[in-house]
Motif scaffolding. Structure first.
Motif, PDB file in Angstrom:
ATOM      1  N   ALA A  85      13.920  -1.342 -41.050  1.00  0.00           N
ATOM      2  CA  ALA A  85      12.912  -1.594 -40.353  1.00  0.00           C
ATOM      3  C   ALA A  85      12.762  -3.069 -40.029  1.00  0.00           C
ATOM      4  CB  ALA A  85      11.791  -1.197 -41.355  1.00  0.00           C
ATOM      5  N   ILE A  86      12.077  -3.179 -39.005  1.00  0.00           N
ATOM      6  CA  ILE A  86      11.882  -4.517 -38.422  1.00  0.00           C
ATOM      7  C   ILE A  86      10.257  -4.769 -38.055  1.00  0.00           C
ATOM      8  CG2 ILE A  86      12.228  -6.289 -36.654  1.00  0.00           C
ATOM      9  CD1 ILE A  86      14.987  -5.087 -36.048  1.00  0.00           C
ATOM     10  N   CYS A  87       9.589  -5.684 -38.423  1.00  0.00           N
ATOM     11  CA  CYS A  87       8.356  -5.878 -38.372  1.00  0.00           C
ATOM     12  C   CYS A  87       8.252  -7.164 -37.516  1.00  0.00           C
ATOM     13  CB  CYS A  87       7.270  -5.947 -39.393  1.00  0.00           C
ATOM     14  SG  CYS A  87       5.723  -5.833 -39.040  1.00  0.00           S
ATOM     15  N   PHE A  88       7.509  -7.087 -36.125  1.00  0.00           N
ATOM     16  CA  PHE A  88       7.278  -8.259 -35.593  1.00  0.00           C
ATOM     17  C   PHE A  88       6.002  -8.289 -34.844  1.00  0.00           C
ATOM     18  CE2 PHE A  88       8.232  -5.034 -32.494  1.00  0.00           C
ATOM     19  CZ  PHE A  88       7.868  -5.486 -31.178  1.00  0.00           C
ATOM     20  N   GLY A  89       5.490  -9.360 -34.212  1.00  0.00           N
ATOM     21  CA  GLY A  89       4.243  -9.557 -33.418  1.00  0.00           C
ATOM     22  C   GLY A  89       4.209 -10.037 -32.011  1.00  0.00           C
ATOM     23  N   THR A  90       2.841 -10.441 -31.727  1.00  0.00           N
ATOM     24  CA  THR A  90       2.968 -10.973 -30.432  1.00  0.00           C
ATOM     25  C   THR A  90       2.873 -12.654 -30.691  1.00  0.00           C
ATOM     26  OG1 THR A  90       1.514  -9.111 -29.823  1.00  0.00           O
ATOM     27  CG2 THR A  90       1.271 -10.857 -28.477  1.00  0.00           C
ATOM     28  N   LEU A  91       2.310 -13.234 -31.424  1.00  0.00           N
ATOM     29  CA  LEU A  91       2.172 -14.748 -31.520  1.00  0.00           C
ATOM     30  C   LEU A  91       3.493 -15.452 -31.396  1.00  0.00           C
ATOM     31  CD1 LEU A  91       0.489 -17.170 -32.207  1.00  0.00           C
ATOM     32  CD2 LEU A  91       0.812 -16.837 -34.762  1.00  0.00           C
ATOM     33  N   ALA A  92       4.816 -14.956 -32.127  1.00  0.00           N
ATOM     34  CA  ALA A  92       5.851 -15.574 -32.109  1.00  0.00           C
ATOM     35  C   ALA A  92       6.440 -15.558 -30.742  1.00  0.00           C
ATOM     36  CB  ALA A  92       6.757 -15.061 -33.065  1.00  0.00           C
ATOM     37  N   GLN A  93       5.770 -14.826 -29.707  1.00  0.00           N
ATOM     38  CA  GLN A  93       6.444 -14.687 -28.442  1.00  0.00           C
ATOM     39  C   GLN A  93       5.694 -15.639 -27.468  1.00  0.00           C
ATOM     40  OE1 GLN A  93       7.270 -10.269 -27.059  1.00  0.00           O
ATOM     41  NE2 GLN A  93       6.312  -9.683 -28.782  1.00  0.00           N
ATOM     42  N   ARG A  94       4.794 -16.502 -27.722  1.00  0.00           N
ATOM     43  CA  ARG A  94       4.128 -17.340 -27.160  1.00  0.00           C
ATOM     44  C   ARG A  94       5.082 -18.358 -26.452  1.00  0.00           C
ATOM     45  NH1 ARG A  94       1.288 -21.515 -31.341  1.00  0.00           N
ATOM     46  NH2 ARG A  94       3.113 -22.607 -32.081  1.00  0.00           N
ATOM     47  N   ASP A  95       6.217 -18.525 -26.927  1.00  0.00           N
ATOM     48  CA  ASP A  95       7.181 -19.414 -26.195  1.00  0.00           C
ATOM     49  C   ASP A  95       8.534 -18.480 -25.589  1.00  0.00           C
ATOM     50  OD1 ASP A  95       9.974 -21.267 -25.864  1.00  0.00           O
ATOM     51  OD2 ASP A  95       8.453 -22.719 -26.226  1.00  0.00           O
ATOM     52  N   SER A  96       8.686 -18.658 -24.628  1.00  0.00           N
ATOM     53  CA  SER A  96       9.912 -17.782 -23.911  1.00  0.00           C
ATOM     54  C   SER A  96      11.158 -17.778 -24.694  1.00  0.00           C
ATOM     55  CB  SER A  96      10.367 -18.428 -22.348  1.00  0.00           C
ATOM     56  OG  SER A  96      10.590 -19.678 -22.395  1.00  0.00           O
ATOM     57  N   ARG A  97      11.492 -18.899 -25.271  1.00  0.00           N
ATOM     58  CA  ARG A  97      12.581 -19.198 -26.151  1.00  0.00           C
ATOM     59  C   ARG A  97      12.706 -17.907 -27.312  1.00  0.00           C
ATOM     60  NH1 ARG A  97      12.452 -25.203 -27.288  1.00  0.00           N
ATOM     61  NH2 ARG A  97      10.172 -24.694 -27.706  1.00  0.00           N
ATOM     62  N   SER A  98      11.480 -17.936 -28.126  1.00  0.00           N
ATOM     63  CA  SER A  98      11.422 -17.038 -29.231  1.00  0.00           C
ATOM     64  C   SER A  98      11.117 -15.789 -28.656  1.00  0.00           C
ATOM     65  CB  SER A  98      10.046 -17.552 -30.138  1.00  0.00           C
ATOM     66  OG  SER A  98       9.226 -17.606 -29.484  1.00  0.00           O
ATOM     67  N   ARG A  99      10.582 -15.521 -27.597  1.00  0.00           N
ATOM     68  CA  ARG A  99      10.318 -14.361 -27.270  1.00  0.00           C
ATOM     69  C   ARG A  99      11.442 -13.439 -26.736  1.00  0.00           C
ATOM     70  NH1 ARG A  99       6.607 -15.760 -23.927  1.00  0.00           N
ATOM     71  NH2 ARG A  99       7.805 -15.918 -21.673  1.00  0.00           N
ATOM     72  N   GLU A 100      12.306 -14.302 -25.913  1.00  0.00           N
ATOM     73  CA  GLU A 100      13.617 -13.698 -25.715  1.00  0.00           C
ATOM     74  C   GLU A 100      14.372 -13.241 -26.746  1.00  0.00           C
ATOM     75  OE1 GLU A 100      17.786 -15.104 -23.464  1.00  0.00           O
ATOM     76  OE2 GLU A 100      16.024 -16.056 -23.080  1.00  0.00           O
ATOM     77  N   THR A 101      14.333 -14.186 -27.847  1.00  0.00           N
ATOM     78  CA  THR A 101      15.193 -13.801 -29.149  1.00  0.00           C
ATOM     79  C   THR A 101      14.698 -12.485 -29.537  1.00  0.00           C
ATOM     80  OG1 THR A 101      15.713 -16.044 -29.563  1.00  0.00           O
ATOM     81  CG2 THR A 101      15.753 -14.695 -31.656  1.00  0.00           C
ATOM     82  N   ILE A 102      13.442 -12.397 -29.763  1.00  0.00           N
ATOM     83  CA  ILE A 102      12.762 -11.116 -30.469  1.00  0.00           C
ATOM     84  C   ILE A 102      13.219 -10.163 -29.671  1.00  0.00           C
ATOM     85  CG2 ILE A 102      10.489 -10.135 -30.915  1.00  0.00           C
ATOM     86  CD1 ILE A 102       9.505 -12.914 -31.593  1.00  0.00           C
ATOM     87  N   HIS A 103      13.228 -10.073 -28.357  1.00  0.00           N
ATOM     88  CA  HIS A 103      13.721  -8.646 -27.705  1.00  0.00           C
ATOM     89  C   HIS A 103      15.219  -8.465 -27.844  1.00  0.00           C
ATOM     90  CE1 HIS A 103       9.816  -7.375 -26.241  1.00  0.00           C
ATOM     91  NE2 HIS A 103       9.360  -8.761 -26.616  1.00  0.00           N
ATOM     92  N   ARG A 104      15.930  -9.477 -28.202  1.00  0.00           N
ATOM     93  CA  ARG A 104      17.604  -9.250 -28.236  1.00  0.00           C
ATOM     94  C   ARG A 104      17.724  -8.974 -29.535  1.00  0.00           C
ATOM     95  NH1 ARG A 104      21.145 -14.543 -27.105  1.00  0.00           N
ATOM     96  NH2 ARG A 104      22.675 -12.541 -27.692  1.00  0.00           N
ATOM     97  N   VAL A 105      16.831  -9.207 -30.404  1.00  0.00           N
ATOM     98  CA  VAL A 105      16.891  -8.721 -32.008  1.00  0.00           C
ATOM     99  C   VAL A 105      16.652  -7.155 -31.879  1.00  0.00           C
ATOM    100  CG1 VAL A 105      16.307  -8.792 -34.241  1.00  0.00           C
ATOM    101  CG2 VAL A 105      16.760 -10.853 -33.081  1.00  0.00           C
ATOM    102  N   LEU A 106      15.409  -6.849 -31.211  1.00  0.00           N
ATOM    103  CA  LEU A 106      14.962  -5.404 -31.056  1.00  0.00           C
ATOM    104  C   LEU A 106      16.048  -4.753 -30.593  1.00  0.00           C
ATOM    105  CD1 LEU A 106      11.259  -5.900 -30.291  1.00  0.00           C
ATOM    106  CD2 LEU A 106      12.238  -5.723 -32.622  1.00  0.00           C
ATOM    107  N   ALA A 107      16.563  -5.042 -29.305  1.00  0.00           N
ATOM    108  CA  ALA A 107      17.633  -4.373 -28.707  1.00  0.00           C
ATOM    109  C   ALA A 107      18.749  -4.108 -29.665  1.00  0.00           C
ATOM    110  CB  ALA A 107      18.151  -5.190 -27.445  1.00  0.00           C
TER     111      ALA A 107
END
Length: 307
Positions: free
Chosen positions: A126-148
């Protein structure tokens, strides 16, 4: 919904995003929604990984030492030479409904998709993530690479977790597309419903979200009023638990952790939601988001395991 090891006694869960110091009037305590979920998973008997980034400062070292001392695996924690460790000022004028000031910038805004993080995502139950950590494009891109990178049976939980103005319709829609469970509170429904053009009544909102996105379950927490979980074939509506609230900081994160753990154990949706509701209520009787309550959780596991 599925998890990659429903029969495993110790599912591997990643809390992906921010881990911070919550700054109270009289103290600082570990916080940040994904970090809180990882902490609660660990206390509930799971294997938790905190995927975040700390500043190379006193606050970061102290937070890492604290979390390691609580038994958390920090092998995915990254260190930033320029940005400070994240901090959040907690306002408790109404302890049952706290609000927050999120300080920026923070090291977790620069979270990187390292090989170790992507490999962990492939192995995670399982992976749990949220919206706040996506406020910067760098972390947002990372989060979606991880989910993929996550496996097809990974239980991806999107705790929408709106804070201040750190959200955007595009981020929310992309996150929903990558998730199996969407969790939010009743106040967030009132914000997101018009943003996405959906009905504002929670039950109608949940059904519309199921019809229009890839998510398989929508969970709406309602503080002292309990919670509502809707899937295409089931609706679970659980009333609130009567407790003496100390503060509600982290109660929603404890709810998320408990639901993840019980679903990974193969429990029915209704049983998992009842357990999560009880855990969230228990957390509201404790100060801060990361109290030591593993023994109380163990008793709850026994109680619900017999039901």
């Amino acid at each position: 919904m599925s998890a990659s090891s429903s029969s495993s006694p110790a599912p591997l869960v990643i809390g992906l995003g921010e881990a911070v110091w919550d700054l109270f009037p009289d103290s600082r305590r570990a916080g940040g929604a994904p970090g809180n979920v990882a902490y609660q998973v660990q206390q509930l008997g799971g294997r938790a990984l905190v995927a975040t980034r700390f500043g190379r400062d006193e606050a970061g070292q102290a937070l890492a030492d604290h979390l390691a001392g609580e038994g958390l695996d920090l092998s995915l924690v990254q260190w930033d030479e320029a940005l400070p460790t994240g901090a959040v000022t907690v306002h408790l004028e109404d302890p049952a409904h706290p609000h927050y000031t999120i300080h920026a910038p923070a090291a977790w805004d620069n979270l990187e998709a390292t090989p170790a993080l992507l490999d962990a995502a492939r192995r995670a139950d399982a992976i749990c993530f949220g919206t706040l950590a996506q406020r910067d494009s760098r972390s947002r891109e990372t989060i979606h690479r991880v989910l993929a990178a996550a496996g097809p049976r990974c239980l991806v939980v999107y705790d929408i977790n709106l804070r201040q103005t750190y959200y955007d319709r595009e981020w929310i829609e992309c996150s929903l597309a990558a998730s199996k469970i969407a969790k939010l509170n009743h106040d967030e429904v009132a914000i997101i419903a018009p943003l996405l053009g959906l009905p504002a009544r929670p039950a109608d909102f949940a059904r519309a979200l199921l019809e229009g996105t890839a998510v398989e379950a929508v969970c709406v927490t309602r503080a002292e009023e309990g919670c509502l979980v809707v899937t295409p074939g089931e609706t679970v509506d659980i009333p609130g638990e009567r407790v003496d609230v100390v503060d509600a900081v982290g109660s929603g994160d404890a709810f998320s952790a408990a639901m993840i753990m019980s679903l990974c154990r193969g429990w029915s949706l209704e049983k998992a939601v009842r357990f999560a509701n009880r855990v969230g209520a228990l957390m509201a009787t404790k100060p801060g988001a990361t109290p030591r309550i593993a023994a109380e959780y163990a008793e709850l596991w026994k109680t619900f395991g017999r039901s």
